[in-house]
Design an enzyme around this catalytic site. Structure first.
Site, PDB file in Angstrom:
ATOM      1  N   HIS A   1      -8.360  -5.968   5.975  1.00  0.00           N
ATOM      2  CA  HIS A   1      -7.869  -4.685   5.462  1.00  0.00           C
ATOM      3  C   HIS A   1      -7.655  -4.824   3.957  1.00  0.00           C
ATOM      4  O   HIS A   1      -7.061  -5.808   3.484  1.00  0.00           O
ATOM      5  CB  HIS A   1      -6.563  -4.324   6.170  1.00  0.00           C
TER       6      HIS A   1
ATOM      7  N   CYS B   1      -2.698   0.768   9.245  1.00  0.00           N
ATOM      8  CA  CYS B   1      -3.819  -0.002   8.687  1.00  0.00           C
ATOM      9  C   CYS B   1      -4.473  -0.933   9.714  1.00  0.00           C
ATOM     10  O   CYS B   1      -5.517  -1.508   9.443  1.00  0.00           O
ATOM     11  CB  CYS B   1      -3.355  -0.792   7.474  1.00  0.00           C
TER      12      CYS B   1
ATOM     13  N   ASN C   1      -6.389   1.223  -1.280  1.00  0.00           N
ATOM     14  CA  ASN C   1      -6.023   0.985   0.119  1.00  0.00           C
ATOM     15  C   ASN C   1      -6.277   2.276   0.909  1.00  0.00           C
ATOM     16  O   ASN C   1      -5.580   3.270   0.717  1.00  0.00           O
ATOM     17  CB  ASN C   1      -4.543   0.575   0.159  1.00  0.00           C
TER      18      ASN C   1
END
Ligand code: UT7
Length: 323
Positions: free
Chosen positions: A246, A111, A276
């Site tokens: 993020h 990520c 996500n």
């Protein structure tokens, strides 16, 4: 030395999957998912590959930047879910968009991947080895998720985001970090030793995560990383227009805002609609924010990624309008 973002683009799969859809698959509910994560729906690829989404996002960024494919001399794709080990995703994107002069490579930092890739582009531009770089974050995590594990399958989504970058004149500062000793808290895709000497059944390992441990890591590391970044840049919180974090969990974003004593309005959110998307989440959000016209000349923005590895990183840049 700094970089300027000439254009952004993104692509989300056509297929929407709501929390109620997932409640038909595993023992969960819209109430649980929304209250614990802020996620209401996510896009899941039905025909789109990682390469397809990366190329779509890349083309949109090139169009907005008004840059031709043959002006691109490097393509960097941050991904942990490329379609092949080789050719890499960047080479496949090159073929689709016709960026024949580009050097192409993938970068794996989960990520934090887009942050690491943007910094890599900055270093190549600074060294003079590249002039115009297409930086992409692209993921189809849906092929790596255990669809029987309610603890993870409700969290992730597919998508891609991209930015075309070149030499800039504004502020650019960064902080990055990694902690391999904590790698076990978020793993995926182990390729076991398997050859003529070792008889191992080879199965692709799906995403496994100690959610609470990752949550604690995120809410501790992100504020301290951003504080360090601001200190390095000699700026204070009040001077930052937006923090594009993020998009892992709304509660993480709210906690970071609270710990930094910053208003939540400075933290754009799309985790509710995208889930996500790992390395794609920051460039997707950046593209949304850019296309909505929310970024103006001279705005100082912070981008911050964190996740598997463990890895983390933040970039402070001054928005330079392309008009
Ligand atoms: O991008 C990479 C970075 N990743 C992240 O940032 C993820 C960070 N972690 C998180 O976002 C949160 O830890 C989660 C959303 C993953 C989990 O939330 P939590 O509040 O930490 O829940 P938990 O894991 O402590 O689970 C609480 C309960 C458990 O039941 P018991 O043991 O209390 O009976 C779980 O089994 O919730 C249960 N549970 C669920 N219930 C309904 C776990 N997943 C679900 C679910 N639906 N989908």
């Amino acid at each position: 030395m700094s970089i300027k973002i000439l254009g952004t683009g993104s692509y989300l799969p056509e297929n929407r999957v709501t929390n109620d859809d997932l409640a038909k698959l595993v023992e969960t509910s819209d109430e649980w998912i929304a209250s614990r994560t802020g996620i209401r729906e996510r896009r899941i690829a039905s025909f789109e590959t990682t390469t397809y989404m990366a190329a779509k996002a890349g083309k949109r960024a090139l169009k907005q930047a008004d840059v031709c494919p043959d002006e691109i001399d490097m393509i960097l794709v941050a991904t942990l879910s490329g379609d092949h080990a080789t050719p890499n995703t960047a080479c496949q994107v090159q073929e689709i968009i016709g960026a024949d002069k580009a050097v192409c490579m993938d970068l794996s930092a989960a990520c934090s991947g887009f942050i690491f890739a943007l910094n890599t582009a900055n270093v190549y531009i600074e060294s003079g080895l590249a002039k115009t770089v297409l930086v992409i974050g692209a993921e189809s995590l849906s092929k790596l998720v255990d669809w029987k594990d309610r603890g993870t399958c409700v969290l992730f989504g597919d998508g891609a985001g991209a930015a075309v970058v070149t030499k800039g004149t504004g502020i650019y500062e960064t902080v990055m970090g990694s902690n391999g000793s904590k790698g076990a808290v978020l793993t995926c895709g182990e390729r076991k030793l398997s050859n003529l000497l070792v008889d191992t059944k080879q199965e692709l390992e799906q995403i496994k995560m100690d959610g609470q441990e990752v949550f604690r890591f995120a809410v501790r590391t992100v504020p301290s990383c951003i504080r360090e970044l601001l200190k390095k840049a000699g700026l204070c919180c009040e001077e930052i227009r937006y923090y594009l974090l993020h998009q892992a969990n709304l509660r993480i974003i709210q906690s970071v805002a609270k710990r930094m004593k910053e208003p939540e309005e400075k933290f754009p959110v799309n985790v509710d609609l995208c889930g996500n998307t790992s390395s794609a989440s920051i460039p997707i959000l950046l593209d949304e924010w850019n296309r909505k016209g929310n970024l103006s000349q001279g705005d100082k923005i912070v981008l911050c990624g964190f996740g598997g590895g463990l890895t983390w990183g933040a970039i402070l840049l001054e928005w330079e309008s392309n008009k």
